[in-house]
Motif scaffolding. Structure first.
Motif, PDB file in Angstrom:
ATOM      1  N   GLU A  99      55.499 -33.312  -1.932  1.00  0.00           N
ATOM      2  CA  GLU A  99      55.145 -34.583  -2.364  1.00  0.00           C
ATOM      3  C   GLU A  99      53.829 -34.891  -2.907  1.00  0.00           C
ATOM      4  O   GLU A  99      53.729 -35.480  -4.022  1.00  0.00           O
ATOM      5  CB  GLU A  99      55.248 -35.482  -0.984  1.00  0.00           C
ATOM      6  CG  GLU A  99      54.937 -36.913  -1.161  1.00  0.00           C
ATOM      7  CD  GLU A  99      56.006 -37.837  -2.188  1.00  0.00           C
ATOM      8  OE1 GLU A  99      55.420 -38.553  -2.814  1.00  0.00           O
ATOM      9  OE2 GLU A  99      57.195 -37.287  -2.078  1.00  0.00           O
ATOM     10  N   ARG A 100      52.982 -34.158  -2.297  1.00  0.00           N
ATOM     11  CA  ARG A 100      51.495 -34.248  -3.158  1.00  0.00           C
ATOM     12  C   ARG A 100      51.405 -33.549  -4.410  1.00  0.00           C
ATOM     13  O   ARG A 100      50.681 -33.626  -5.185  1.00  0.00           O
ATOM     14  CB  ARG A 100      50.560 -33.733  -2.027  1.00  0.00           C
ATOM     15  CG  ARG A 100      50.181 -34.472  -1.010  1.00  0.00           C
ATOM     16  CD  ARG A 100      49.749 -33.808   0.177  1.00  0.00           C
ATOM     17  NE  ARG A 100      48.559 -32.833  -0.004  1.00  0.00           N
ATOM     18  CZ  ARG A 100      48.311 -31.735   0.592  1.00  0.00           C
ATOM     19  NH1 ARG A 100      48.934 -31.388   1.812  1.00  0.00           N
ATOM     20  NH2 ARG A 100      47.185 -31.102   0.273  1.00  0.00           N
ATOM     21  N   ALA A 101      52.403 -32.773  -4.683  1.00  0.00           N
ATOM     22  CA  ALA A 101      52.374 -31.893  -5.999  1.00  0.00           C
ATOM     23  C   ALA A 101      52.386 -32.733  -7.217  1.00  0.00           C
ATOM     24  O   ALA A 101      52.198 -32.541  -8.183  1.00  0.00           O
ATOM     25  CB  ALA A 101      53.260 -30.911  -6.100  1.00  0.00           C
ATOM     26  N   ARG A 102      53.151 -33.898  -7.055  1.00  0.00           N
ATOM     27  CA  ARG A 102      53.421 -34.866  -8.129  1.00  0.00           C
ATOM     28  C   ARG A 102      52.303 -35.278  -8.757  1.00  0.00           C
ATOM     29  O   ARG A 102      51.892 -35.748 -10.017  1.00  0.00           O
ATOM     30  CB  ARG A 102      54.332 -35.883  -7.584  1.00  0.00           C
ATOM     31  CG  ARG A 102      55.724 -35.702  -7.191  1.00  0.00           C
ATOM     32  CD  ARG A 102      56.198 -37.013  -6.570  1.00  0.00           C
ATOM     33  NE  ARG A 102      56.763 -37.864  -7.591  1.00  0.00           N
ATOM     34  CZ  ARG A 102      56.204 -38.850  -7.906  1.00  0.00           C
ATOM     35  NH1 ARG A 102      55.355 -39.576  -6.841  1.00  0.00           N
ATOM     36  NH2 ARG A 102      56.692 -39.678  -8.990  1.00  0.00           N
ATOM     37  N   ALA A 103      51.015 -35.373  -7.775  1.00  0.00           N
ATOM     38  CA  ALA A 103      49.689 -35.885  -8.464  1.00  0.00           C
ATOM     39  C   ALA A 103      49.069 -35.231  -9.496  1.00  0.00           C
ATOM     40  O   ALA A 103      48.679 -35.358 -10.588  1.00  0.00           O
ATOM     41  CB  ALA A 103      48.836 -36.193  -7.154  1.00  0.00           C
ATOM     42  N   GLY A 104      49.254 -33.686  -9.329  1.00  0.00           N
ATOM     43  CA  GLY A 104      48.856 -32.784 -10.112  1.00  0.00           C
ATOM     44  C   GLY A 104      49.635 -31.999 -11.094  1.00  0.00           C
ATOM     45  O   GLY A 104      49.133 -31.365 -11.914  1.00  0.00           O
TER      46      GLY A 104
ATOM     47  N   ASN B 288      51.738 -29.826 -10.153  1.00  0.00           N
ATOM     48  CA  ASN B 288      52.281 -28.472  -9.643  1.00  0.00           C
ATOM     49  C   ASN B 288      51.894 -28.400  -8.365  1.00  0.00           C
ATOM     50  O   ASN B 288      50.850 -28.986  -7.786  1.00  0.00           O
ATOM     51  CB  ASN B 288      51.741 -27.344 -10.218  1.00  0.00           C
ATOM     52  CG  ASN B 288      50.170 -26.972 -10.107  1.00  0.00           C
ATOM     53  OD1 ASN B 288      49.896 -26.734  -9.220  1.00  0.00           O
ATOM     54  ND2 ASN B 288      49.267 -27.523 -11.144  1.00  0.00           N
ATOM     55  N   PRO B 289      52.485 -27.604  -7.547  1.00  0.00           N
ATOM     56  CA  PRO B 289      52.286 -27.381  -6.054  1.00  0.00           C
ATOM     57  C   PRO B 289      51.081 -26.594  -5.683  1.00  0.00           C
ATOM     58  O   PRO B 289      50.749 -26.654  -4.337  1.00  0.00           O
ATOM     59  CB  PRO B 289      53.567 -26.654  -5.665  1.00  0.00           C
ATOM     60  CG  PRO B 289      54.303 -25.839  -6.628  1.00  0.00           C
ATOM     61  CD  PRO B 289      53.473 -26.708  -7.902  1.00  0.00           C
ATOM     62  N   VAL B 290      50.449 -25.904  -6.642  1.00  0.00           N
ATOM     63  CA  VAL B 290      49.286 -24.894  -6.279  1.00  0.00           C
ATOM     64  C   VAL B 290      48.069 -25.719  -5.866  1.00  0.00           C
ATOM     65  O   VAL B 290      47.332 -25.411  -4.969  1.00  0.00           O
ATOM     66  CB  VAL B 290      48.857 -24.126  -7.201  1.00  0.00           C
ATOM     67  CG1 VAL B 290      47.758 -23.230  -6.997  1.00  0.00           C
ATOM     68  CG2 VAL B 290      50.043 -23.264  -7.798  1.00  0.00           C
ATOM     69  N   ILE B 291      47.884 -27.015  -6.333  1.00  0.00           N
ATOM     70  CA  ILE B 291      46.835 -27.709  -6.062  1.00  0.00           C
ATOM     71  C   ILE B 291      46.570 -28.145  -4.452  1.00  0.00           C
ATOM     72  O   ILE B 291      45.570 -27.992  -3.944  1.00  0.00           O
ATOM     73  CB  ILE B 291      46.909 -28.906  -6.977  1.00  0.00           C
ATOM     74  CG1 ILE B 291      46.677 -28.515  -8.419  1.00  0.00           C
ATOM     75  CG2 ILE B 291      45.316 -29.925  -6.545  1.00  0.00           C
ATOM     76  CD1 ILE B 291      46.471 -29.536  -9.489  1.00  0.00           C
ATOM     77  N   PRO B 292      47.778 -28.871  -4.189  1.00  0.00           N
ATOM     78  CA  PRO B 292      47.733 -29.167  -2.621  1.00  0.00           C
ATOM     79  C   PRO B 292      47.618 -27.949  -1.729  1.00  0.00           C
ATOM     80  O   PRO B 292      47.307 -28.121  -0.640  1.00  0.00           O
ATOM     81  CB  PRO B 292      48.882 -30.041  -2.398  1.00  0.00           C
ATOM     82  CG  PRO B 292      49.901 -29.781  -3.452  1.00  0.00           C
ATOM     83  CD  PRO B 292      49.144 -29.440  -4.672  1.00  0.00           C
ATOM     84  N   LEU B 293      48.405 -27.011  -2.172  1.00  0.00           N
ATOM     85  CA  LEU B 293      48.602 -25.546  -1.470  1.00  0.00           C
ATOM     86  C   LEU B 293      47.080 -25.102  -1.145  1.00  0.00           C
ATOM     87  O   LEU B 293      46.712 -24.693  -0.010  1.00  0.00           O
ATOM     88  CB  LEU B 293      49.477 -24.706  -1.942  1.00  0.00           C
ATOM     89  CG  LEU B 293      49.456 -23.299  -1.371  1.00  0.00           C
ATOM     90  CD1 LEU B 293      49.960 -23.357   0.091  1.00  0.00           C
ATOM     91  CD2 LEU B 293      50.234 -22.089  -2.149  1.00  0.00           C
ATOM     92  N   VAL B 294      46.257 -25.153  -2.308  1.00  0.00           N
ATOM     93  CA  VAL B 294      44.863 -24.622  -2.017  1.00  0.00           C
ATOM     94  C   VAL B 294      44.053 -25.386  -1.159  1.00  0.00           C
ATOM     95  O   VAL B 294      43.426 -24.857  -0.416  1.00  0.00           O
ATOM     96  CB  VAL B 294      44.331 -24.448  -3.511  1.00  0.00           C
ATOM     97  CG1 VAL B 294      42.853 -24.414  -3.639  1.00  0.00           C
ATOM     98  CG2 VAL B 294      45.070 -23.464  -4.469  1.00  0.00           C
ATOM     99  N   GLU B 295      44.241 -26.535  -1.287  1.00  0.00           N
ATOM    100  CA  GLU B 295      43.604 -27.623  -0.249  1.00  0.00           C
ATOM    101  C   GLU B 295      43.847 -27.349   1.077  1.00  0.00           C
ATOM    102  O   GLU B 295      42.966 -27.009   2.021  1.00  0.00           O
ATOM    103  CB  GLU B 295      44.057 -29.026  -0.623  1.00  0.00           C
ATOM    104  CG  GLU B 295      43.333 -29.578  -2.046  1.00  0.00           C
ATOM    105  CD  GLU B 295      43.895 -30.861  -1.999  1.00  0.00           C
ATOM    106  OE1 GLU B 295      44.735 -31.384  -1.108  1.00  0.00           O
ATOM    107  OE2 GLU B 295      43.325 -31.504  -3.252  1.00  0.00           O
ATOM    108  N   ASP B 296      45.165 -27.175   1.252  1.00  0.00           N
ATOM    109  CA  ASP B 296      45.821 -26.854   2.958  1.00  0.00           C
ATOM    110  C   ASP B 296      45.275 -25.473   3.164  1.00  0.00           C
ATOM    111  O   ASP B 296      44.928 -24.948   4.252  1.00  0.00           O
ATOM    112  CB  ASP B 296      47.221 -26.869   2.967  1.00  0.00           C
ATOM    113  CG  ASP B 296      47.565 -28.457   2.678  1.00  0.00           C
ATOM    114  OD1 ASP B 296      46.773 -29.329   2.627  1.00  0.00           O
ATOM    115  OD2 ASP B 296      48.843 -28.443   2.691  1.00  0.00           O
ATOM    116  N   LEU B 297      45.291 -24.256   2.415  1.00  0.00           N
ATOM    117  CA  LEU B 297      45.094 -23.130   2.612  1.00  0.00           C
ATOM    118  C   LEU B 297      43.411 -22.951   2.844  1.00  0.00           C
ATOM    119  O   LEU B 297      43.001 -22.176   3.873  1.00  0.00           O
ATOM    120  CB  LEU B 297      45.381 -22.328   1.464  1.00  0.00           C
ATOM    121  CG  LEU B 297      45.038 -20.438   1.722  1.00  0.00           C
ATOM    122  CD1 LEU B 297      45.866 -20.336   3.140  1.00  0.00           C
ATOM    123  CD2 LEU B 297      45.948 -19.916   0.540  1.00  0.00           C
TER     124      LEU B 297
END
Length: 362
Positions: free
Chosen positions: A58-63, A65-74
């Protein structure tokens, strides 16, 4: 097919991205750019089941791609060591590398199945090198041939598919270039030049000569191999579908499928599923080829368009390979029906000799 879905599904992609991030942190530690504790901390938390996949999607829509929210969570999961991860990379580095990891992992199982298809067809061709049947051209009987020669032809295509898939699997590259493919975020030139090869080695992938953000040959080569494999197995399926028609009856599937309304039917389901895949993969590969025409140093839309068709093509080829192993292993050949159907006079010519020659190919 379950194995292919697991190898290419959303959780597999998430784990592959985490694997790429953990590998990058290890490389940075090995190059003296991060403490060893950071590499250990990131590796310890880089488990897909510990992350909120729907939330990341869901958060991937903002940027985009899914890497941006994944990096935040990781980073949050890694605690004080999180600041050492992802540095030097851009989102496309991680996602491209993850897709190559997925392809590498999925193709291992595909190649095992294709090898089984080759072995089964070897046995079939040898057993029926002298079994006469009608050759058909433009839908009509032409001259006599042998079923062994037909099976040898299927085998030759399966060998070609195996070799192409194996070659492309062993050439799948990691991706590491930074925001514009210049590796400037690594600072020192010697360190920057060493980073991609170390990154690839950590993941069991190939080190490319250049960052390939807009040089999509690896994806195009993979697309071509998948399309060829689907078509090669599709040829086997197409022939089985014709030869198993009620009016012809020269082969039949060992375990056919039933009908919801006609209990007397014995449908060639394995061949049908392979044929369905052969009609879809070339279209998916066309999308991947189209992404070759990508502008600038990193493009909008081109690499984004690859994610779904690439994974779907891998799934379809994996399913076709699995179905082909079952089809070949259980295929029933009916020599008496083949002889009865022969409406043309003559001999099979050099068919048996051609079978022997074809079986020499490993």
């Amino acid at each position: 097919m379950r194995g292919a879905i697991e190898a290419t599904g959303d959780m597999a992609l998430l784990q592959a991205m985490l694997d790429a991030e953990a590998a990058l942190t290890r490389v940075r530690a090995a190059l003296g750019l991060a403490p060893e504790e950071a590499a250990e901390a990131v590796a310890a938390v880089a488990r897909a089941d510990a992350f909120d996949l729907p939330g990341i999607a869901e958060r991937a829509r903002a940027g985009g791609n899914p890497v941006i929210p994944l990096v935040e969570d990781l980073r949050a999961a890694a605690g004080p060591h999180g600041d050492h991860m992802h540095k030097g990379a851009t989102s496309q580095d991680i996602l491209d590398t993850a897709l190559m990891l997925i392809a590498h992992r999925a193709l291992g199982a595909v190649l095992d199945d294709v090898e089984r298809v080759v072995a089964g067809l070897t046995t079939l061709a040898a057993a029926h090198r002298d079994t006469p049947m009608a050759a058909r051209t433009l839908t009509q009987q032409a001259v006599p041939t042998t079923f062994g020669l037909k099976a040898a032809g299927w085998r030759a295509l399966a060998i070609d598919a195996r070799d192409r898939l194996s070659a492309v699997r062993h050439a799948l590259p990691a991706q590491l270039g930074g925001p514009a493919g210049t590796l400037e975020r690594f600072g020192d030139r010697d360190i920057a030049s060493a980073a991609p090869a170390r990154f690839a080695a950590e993941l069991g992938l190939v080190a490319p000569p250049l960052p390939w953000h807009v040089l999509r040959a690896p994806v195009a080569d993979l697309a071509g191999a998948l399309a060829f494999a689907s078509g090669a197995l599709g040829k086997l399926a197409a022939d089985v579908l014709v030869l198993s028609r009620t009016e012809i009856g020269e082969v039949s599937e060992g375990v056919g499928g039933g009908s919801s309304s006609m209990p007397h039917k014995h449908n060639p389901v394995r061949a049908t599923m392979i044929a369905a895949a052969a009609r879809q993969v070339p279209a998916l590969s066309a999308v991947l080829y189209a992404s070759l025409a990508a502008e600038d140093e990193r493009p909008p839309g081109a690499w984004h368009a690859e994610w779904q068709p690439l994974r779907e093509a891998l799934r379809l080829v994996a399913g076709a390979a699995r179905d082909a192993t079952e089809l070949v292993a259980g295929l029933r050949v009916h020599p008496a029906r083949m002889r009865a159907n022969l409406a043309v006079a003559g001999t099979p010519g050099a068919a048996a000799v051609l079978v022997d020659r074809a079986l020499e190919e490993k």
